[in-house]
Write a protein that holds these residues in place. Structure first.
Motif, mmCIF file in Angstrom:
data_model
loop_
_atom_site.group_PDB
_atom_site.id
_atom_site.type_symbol
_atom_site.label_atom_id
_atom_site.label_comp_id
_atom_site.label_asym_id
_atom_site.label_seq_id
_atom_site.Cartn_x
_atom_site.Cartn_y
_atom_site.Cartn_z
ATOM 1 N N ASP A 68 0.842 -1.206 0.000
ATOM 2 C CA ASP A 68 0.000 0.000 0.000
ATOM 3 C C ASP A 68 0.872 1.250 0.000
ATOM 4 O O ASP A 68 0.709 2.128 -0.836
ATOM 5 N N LEU A 71 2.524 2.593 -3.132
ATOM 6 C CA LEU A 71 1.696 3.328 -4.099
ATOM 7 C C LEU A 71 1.547 4.803 -3.725
ATOM 8 O O LEU A 71 1.319 5.631 -4.601
ATOM 9 N N TRP A 72 1.653 5.100 -2.442
ATOM 10 C CA TRP A 72 1.601 6.522 -2.056
ATOM 11 C C TRP A 72 2.758 7.268 -2.746
ATOM 12 O O TRP A 72 2.639 8.429 -3.088
ATOM 13 N N ASN A 145 -2.550 -5.030 6.251
ATOM 14 C CA ASN A 145 -3.911 -5.018 5.711
ATOM 15 C C ASN A 145 -4.894 -4.436 6.742
ATOM 16 O O ASN A 145 -5.909 -3.830 6.399
ATOM 17 N N GLY A 147 -3.596 -2.334 9.256
ATOM 18 C CA GLY A 147 -3.032 -0.997 9.508
ATOM 19 C C GLY A 147 -3.520 0.040 8.522
ATOM 20 O O GLY A 147 -3.685 1.200 8.876
ATOM 21 N N LYS A 215 -15.730 -13.688 -0.937
ATOM 22 C CA LYS A 215 -15.244 -12.441 -1.550
ATOM 23 C C LYS A 215 -15.943 -12.252 -2.891
ATOM 24 O O LYS A 215 -15.917 -13.155 -3.732
HETATM 25 C C1 LIG Z 1 -1.674 -4.980 -7.030
HETATM 26 C C2 LIG Z 1 -2.281 -4.981 -5.645
HETATM 27 C C3 LIG Z 1 -3.333 -5.831 -5.372
HETATM 28 C C4 LIG Z 1 -3.907 -5.840 -4.098
HETATM 29 N N1 LIG Z 1 -4.940 -6.700 -3.856
HETATM 30 C C5 LIG Z 1 -5.513 -6.698 -2.644
HETATM 31 C C6 LIG Z 1 -6.593 -7.576 -2.385
HETATM 32 O O1 LIG Z 1 -7.021 -8.365 -3.234
HETATM 33 N N2 LIG Z 1 -7.151 -7.520 -1.148
HETATM 34 C C7 LIG Z 1 -6.689 -6.669 -0.178
HETATM 35 O O2 LIG Z 1 -7.245 -6.660 0.918
HETATM 36 N N3 LIG Z 1 -5.671 -5.844 -0.397
HETATM 37 C C8 LIG Z 1 -5.062 -5.832 -1.611
HETATM 38 N N4 LIG Z 1 -4.036 -4.974 -1.845
HETATM 39 C C9 LIG Z 1 -3.602 -4.054 -0.790
HETATM 40 C C10 LIG Z 1 -2.397 -4.530 0.064
HETATM 41 O O3 LIG Z 1 -1.651 -5.510 -0.622
HETATM 42 C C11 LIG Z 1 -2.824 -5.115 1.420
HETATM 43 O O4 LIG Z 1 -3.556 -4.151 2.130
HETATM 44 C C12 LIG Z 1 -1.609 -5.574 2.235
HETATM 45 O O5 LIG Z 1 -1.985 -6.536 3.181
HETATM 46 C C13 LIG Z 1 -0.916 -4.431 2.937
HETATM 47 O O6 LIG Z 1 0.159 -4.958 3.678
HETATM 48 P P1 LIG Z 1 1.616 -4.309 3.618
HETATM 49 O O7 LIG Z 1 2.460 -5.084 4.571
HETATM 50 O O8 LIG Z 1 2.120 -4.213 2.238
HETATM 51 O O9 LIG Z 1 1.307 -2.869 4.202
HETATM 52 P P2 LIG Z 1 2.102 -1.508 3.983
HETATM 53 O O10 LIG Z 1 1.890 -0.985 2.614
HETATM 54 O O11 LIG Z 1 3.510 -1.635 4.449
HETATM 55 O O12 LIG Z 1 1.307 -0.605 5.046
HETATM 56 C C14 LIG Z 1 -0.086 -0.388 4.885
HETATM 57 C C15 LIG Z 1 -0.585 0.576 5.969
HETATM 58 O O13 LIG Z 1 -0.512 -0.043 7.238
HETATM 59 C C16 LIG Z 1 0.352 0.699 8.104
HETATM 60 N N5 LIG Z 1 1.078 -0.286 8.868
HETATM 61 C C17 LIG Z 1 1.886 -1.291 8.386
HETATM 62 N N6 LIG Z 1 2.322 -2.035 9.417
HETATM 63 C C18 LIG Z 1 1.803 -1.487 10.549
HETATM 64 C C19 LIG Z 1 1.899 -1.823 11.945
HETATM 65 N N7 LIG Z 1 2.614 -2.848 12.377
HETATM 66 N N8 LIG Z 1 1.227 -1.050 12.814
HETATM 67 C C20 LIG Z 1 0.477 -0.004 12.402
HETATM 68 N N9 LIG Z 1 0.355 0.351 11.111
HETATM 69 C C21 LIG Z 1 1.007 -0.388 10.201
HETATM 70 C C22 LIG Z 1 1.214 1.552 7.176
HETATM 71 O O14 LIG Z 1 1.719 2.710 7.824
HETATM 72 C C23 LIG Z 1 0.219 1.870 6.094
HETATM 73 O O15 LIG Z 1 -0.650 2.889 6.510
HETATM 74 C C24 LIG Z 1 -3.415 -4.960 -3.103
HETATM 75 C C25 LIG Z 1 -2.325 -4.110 -3.372
HETATM 76 C C26 LIG Z 1 -1.763 -4.112 -4.625
HETATM 77 C C27 LIG Z 1 -0.605 -3.195 -4.900
#
Ligand SMILES: Cc1cc2nc3c(=O)[nH]c(=O)nc-3n(C[C@H](O)[C@H](O)[C@H](O)COP(=O)(O)OP(=O)(O)OC[C@H]3O[C@@H](n4cnc5c(N)ncnc54)[C@H](O)[C@@H]3O)c2cc1C
Length: 334
Positions: A68, A71-72, A145, A147, A215
């Motif tokens: 996530d 992408l910001w 997911n 967060g 879903k």
């Molecule tokens: C191509 C693509 C497809 C996707 N498909 C889906 C899908 O099908 N379903 C879905 O639900 N999501 C989807 N996503 C979104 C994303 O992949 C999920 O939300 C993922 O689980 C985010 O996890 P991350 O570790 O990458 O989070 P990050 O991008 O690292 O962080 C996400 C947010 O959480 C916060 N954060 C991270 N860790 C913590 C922590 N320990 N404590 C507090 N805050 C925290 C960050 O500051 C940020 O605000 C997709 C994204 C992309 C790019």
């Protein structure tokens, strides 16, 4: 005739061993700080160091898998002055079976968590299989997911229906929160400055519990949900529904429990009359919006129909009653 491609020696080829040694030396449990003109990166060596760093700068951006947050930067063109990595903290990359349930640390990716979650809740495993792509699941974390606080994240409704508890930490202070209470409003979560998610704990389902998660997205794979419904019904030995935990994504500004629907099910036998009452009650639970993923009407209709699907799959008196399912399909919930 093909000519061998001759490139000047790549540093990764010519210095492989030296680079490996230097990379291994980095994994010494020490916190690494990297600063440049555009900003600063903190790679905490452990959860204590993460807590200290984040408390010292609560304005910093936490990053786990960056699926996530990335992408910001790449799409939103934002600069992040100080990034603190969660995803590389070794003691948060743990999956443990505890007396309270399956504890998934904040650095655990969907790929790493899938097997353990699916063993407990097979439908949750199927939802994980449809999150993004292999690459997204390999990087994206279960806790990231949560967060991001999105109303259409796939993990939160599934985990809420399963009764998951969030483990939060701020400095030395730890607290636990039922996951549904974390989501306060759109873009607003119950998290203090400097507080972060340490883990999420999924309790072992009680005996007599059936769990389903559905879903609904425009494409089956690689798509964000329009609606996601997750259901945990626990039955008494006499067939009554002892408790119901139902949560939806895509139906409100946050992932949200369907309190009125749950109340309509509680204490009832799982019959068509109960199903009808629960579908009526659901109208009071949600006022979804129309957006590019679907209309409000579609969301309401699908959510009601997912209850029919749940009934078709789990109601004890349903077996063999194919014609009744046809009847329910005709009476779409509008
Ligand atoms: C191509 C693509 C497809 C996707 N498909 C889906 C899908 O099908 N379903 C879905 O639900 N999501 C989807 N996503 C979104 C994303 O992949 C999920 O939300 C993922 O689980 C985010 O996890 P991350 O570790 O990458 O989070 P990050 O991008 O690292 O962080 C996400 C947010 O959480 C916060 N954060 C991270 N860790 C913590 C922590 N320990 N404590 C507090 N805050 C925290 C960050 O500051 C940020 O605000 C997709 C994204 C992309 C790019």
């Amino acid at each position: 005739m093909k000519q061998a491609l001759s490139l000047p020696g790549d540093v990764l080829d010519t210095q492989t061993e030296a680079i490996k040694t230097r990379l291994k030396a980095l994994a010494d449990g020490q916190t690494v700080e990297i600063s440049g003109q555009e900003g600063r990166l903190t790679l905490p060596g452990n959860a204590d160091a993460l807590a200290t760093a984040y408390q010292a700068d609560p304005q910093a951006t936490l990053v786990a898998g960056a699926t996530d947050v990335g992408l910001w930067v790449t799409k939103g063109l934002r600069t992040l002055p100080h990034v603190i990595s969660v995803g590389l903290v070794p003691d948060l990359r743990t999956i443990e079976y505890t007396p309270d349930g399956l504890r998934i640390g904040a650095a655990v990716t969907y790929t790493q968590a899938k097997e353990a979650i699916a063993a407990m809740l097979p439908d949750a495993g199927e939802v994980i299989r449809r999150i993004g792509s292999t690459q997204v699941r390999n990087a994206g974390t279960v806790c990231g997911n949560i967060g991001n606080g999105s109303p259409i994240g796939d993990g939160p409704p599934v985990l809420i229906a399963a009764g998951a508890v969030l483990k939060l930490r701020c400095g030395e202070a730890h607290r636990s929160l039922p996951l549904e209470e974390y989501f306060l409003a759109y873009g607003k979560q119950d998290r203090k400055p400097g507080e972060f998610i340490e883990a999420v704990v999924i309790p072992q389902p009680q005996p007599g519990t059936v769990f389903r998660a559905y879903k609904i997205s425009k494409r089956f794979d690689q798509d964000i949900s329009a609606v996601l419904g997750a259901f945990a019904l626990t039955f008494e030995t006499d067939g009554r529904i002892a408790s119901a935990r139902i949560a939806f994504g895509g139906m409100a500004a946050t992932p949200k429990r369907a309190a009125a629907t749950e109340a309509a099910l509680q204490g009832q036998f799982w019959t068509e009359a109960t199903l009808r009452a629960a579908q009526d009650a659901m109208k009071a639970d949600f006022e979804p919006i129309s957006d590019m993923r679907s209309s409000a009407w579609y969301r309401q209709t699908v959510a009601g129909n997912l209850l029919t699907r749940l009934f078709a799959e789990t109601a004890p008196d349903y077996a063999g009653a194919e014609t009744r399912l046809a009847g329910w399909k005709e009476q779409a919930y509008v």
